[in-house]
Motif scaffolding. Structure first.
Motif, short mmCIF file in Angstrom:
data_model
loop_
_atom_site.label_atom_id
_atom_site.label_comp_id
_atom_site.label_asym_id
_atom_site.label_seq_id
_atom_site.Cartn_x
_atom_site.Cartn_y
_atom_site.Cartn_z
N MET A 1 -47.81 0.52 29.23
CA MET A 1 -46.94 1.64 29.61
C MET A 1 -45.80 1.73 28.60
N GLY A 2 -45.60 2.91 28.01
CA GLY A 2 -44.56 3.08 27.01
C GLY A 2 -43.18 3.11 27.62
N GLN A 3 -42.23 2.50 26.92
CA GLN A 3 -40.85 2.49 27.36
C GLN A 3 -40.12 3.66 26.70
N LYS A 4 -39.80 4.67 27.49
CA LYS A 4 -39.16 5.87 26.96
C LYS A 4 -37.64 5.73 27.00
N ILE A 5 -36.98 6.41 26.07
CA ILE A 5 -35.53 6.41 26.01
C ILE A 5 -35.07 7.82 25.68
N ASN A 6 -33.88 8.16 26.16
CA ASN A 6 -33.32 9.48 25.88
C ASN A 6 -33.06 9.62 24.39
N PRO A 7 -33.56 10.68 23.73
CA PRO A 7 -33.36 10.83 22.28
C PRO A 7 -31.90 10.95 21.87
N LEU A 8 -31.04 11.45 22.77
CA LEU A 8 -29.62 11.57 22.44
C LEU A 8 -28.93 10.22 22.48
N GLY A 9 -29.21 9.43 23.53
CA GLY A 9 -28.61 8.10 23.62
C GLY A 9 -29.14 7.15 22.56
N PHE A 10 -30.36 7.38 22.12
CA PHE A 10 -30.97 6.54 21.09
C PHE A 10 -30.29 6.72 19.74
N ARG A 11 -29.65 7.89 19.53
CA ARG A 11 -29.05 8.22 18.23
C ARG A 11 -27.53 8.30 18.26
N LEU A 12 -26.91 7.81 19.31
CA LEU A 12 -25.44 7.83 19.38
C LEU A 12 -24.85 6.96 18.28
N THR A 14 -25.05 7.68 15.08
CA THR A 14 -25.70 7.99 13.80
C THR A 14 -25.75 9.50 13.57
N THR A 15 -26.58 10.20 14.33
CA THR A 15 -26.66 11.66 14.19
C THR A 15 -26.10 12.39 15.39
N GLN A 16 -25.86 11.69 16.50
CA GLN A 16 -25.32 12.30 17.71
C GLN A 16 -23.95 11.70 18.04
N ASN A 17 -23.08 12.54 18.58
CA ASN A 17 -21.75 12.09 18.98
C ASN A 17 -21.61 12.16 20.49
N HIS A 18 -20.62 11.43 21.01
CA HIS A 18 -20.33 11.46 22.44
C HIS A 18 -19.75 12.81 22.84
N HIS A 19 -19.99 13.21 24.07
CA HIS A 19 -19.45 14.46 24.59
C HIS A 19 -18.08 14.27 25.24
N SER A 20 -17.64 13.05 25.39
CA SER A 20 -16.32 12.75 25.95
C SER A 20 -15.61 11.76 25.03
N PHE A 21 -14.34 12.04 24.73
CA PHE A 21 -13.54 11.18 23.86
C PHE A 21 -12.24 10.83 24.59
N TRP A 22 -12.17 9.63 25.13
CA TRP A 22 -10.95 9.15 25.77
C TRP A 22 -11.06 7.65 26.00
N PHE A 23 -9.93 7.04 26.30
CA PHE A 23 -9.85 5.60 26.52
C PHE A 23 -9.18 5.34 27.85
N LYS A 228 -32.14 14.16 13.21
CA LYS A 228 -31.27 14.83 14.18
C LYS A 228 -32.14 15.65 15.13
N ILE A 229 -32.18 15.22 16.38
CA ILE A 229 -33.05 15.84 17.38
C ILE A 229 -32.20 16.26 18.58
N TYR A 230 -32.36 17.50 18.99
CA TYR A 230 -31.73 18.00 20.21
C TYR A 230 -32.74 17.89 21.35
N TYR A 231 -32.25 17.46 22.53
CA TYR A 231 -33.15 17.22 23.66
C TYR A 231 -32.52 17.82 24.92
N CYS A 232 -33.39 18.31 25.79
CA CYS A 232 -32.94 18.91 27.04
C CYS A 232 -33.98 18.66 28.13
#
Length: 254
Positions: A1-12, A14-23, A228-232
């Motif tokens: 069984m293949g282990q799938k991962i979200n393409p956006l979280g996989f590339r945080l 490198t090519t993808q940035n976070h949608h929230s910036f705070w501490f 760079k891959i967009y996923y929905c």
């Protein structure tokens, strides 16, 4: 069984940035997450309510004239009727779709950047002020002020959220799911992309047994981190049940 991962979280990072910036401190981290969720839900609900009001007004105003033009078109040519009907579906399906919402928090301000495909609704007078009031009530931030900015997406048909909304609009109007998928892939020709994949799962065409259908065009290197891959992932509620739509769009390699 293949282990799938979200393409956006996989590339945080490198090519993808976070949608929230705070501490925040660990004890206050959960409150910050809940606040972000309230802001995003409030913005989406505001756009959905105003979109429904606008569509209802158009139906009420154009109901009498629509009957007259419909009879004239039947007498003249039936093919022109089909073309105009499809144009209405294409124009009204992908309007006011939010691609992403960025939240940047400072000590005394909260910056909210709304990336939207066709910002016709939010450009009206008083729309942003009304949205700020709704967000202020939802967040209950007395010491912090809200700053809302709107950015239009350069290539709207290169965003998976807009394509998923288009497919949902077509399926709710009883269009064949294969035609809707092929038309969505044709719309990506207007954008500068290198590959696209559309997958629909559920009770397709009202069949009792659920299945999945997939259409792919071009390259889609899911294992390459620099790609760079967009996923929905988008749920569609129909009379037969809930259908799930997944869209991958390969833009470019860095």
């Amino acid at each position: 069984m293949g282990q799938k991962i979200n393409p956006l979280g996989f590339r945080l990072g490198t090519t993808q940035n976070h949608h929230s910036f705070w501490f925040a401190q660990p004890k206050n981290y959960s409150e910050g997450l809940q606040e972000d969720k309230k802001i995003r839900n409030c913005i989406k609900n505001y756009i959905q309510k105003n979109r429904k009001k606008g569509s209802n007004r158009k139906i009420e105003s154009d109901s009498s004239s629509e009957v007259i033009t419909h009879n004239r078109k039947i007498e003249s040519d039936s093919s022109s009727e089909v073309i105009t009907h499809n144009r209405k579906m294409d124009s009204g399906s992908s309007s006011e779709v939010i691609t992403r919402i960025e939240i940047q928090k400072e000590i005394d301000t909260i910056h909210v950047i709304i990336h939207i495909g066709f910002p016709n609704l939010l450009k009206k007078k008083g729309a942003i002020e009304e949205l700020e009031k709704d967000l202020q009530k939802e967040v209950n931030s007395v010491n912090q002020r809200l700053n809302i900015a709107i950015e239009k997406v350069k290539e709207p048909y290169g965003q998976p959220n807009i394509l998923a909304e288009y497919i949902a609009f077509q399926l709710k109007n009883r269009v064949s799911f294969r035609k809707a998928m092929k038309k969505a892939i044709e719309l990506t020709k207007k954008a500068d992309i290198r590959g696209v994949k559309v997958k629909i799962a559920g009770r397709l065409a009202g069949k009792e047994i659920a299945r999945a259908e997939c259409i792919k065009k071009g390259r889609l290197p899911l294992q390459t981190i620099r790609a760079k891959i967009y996923y929905c992932c988008y749920p569609i509620r129909t009379i037969y049940g809930v259908l799930g739509v997944k869209i991958w769009i390969f833009v470019d390699e860095e």
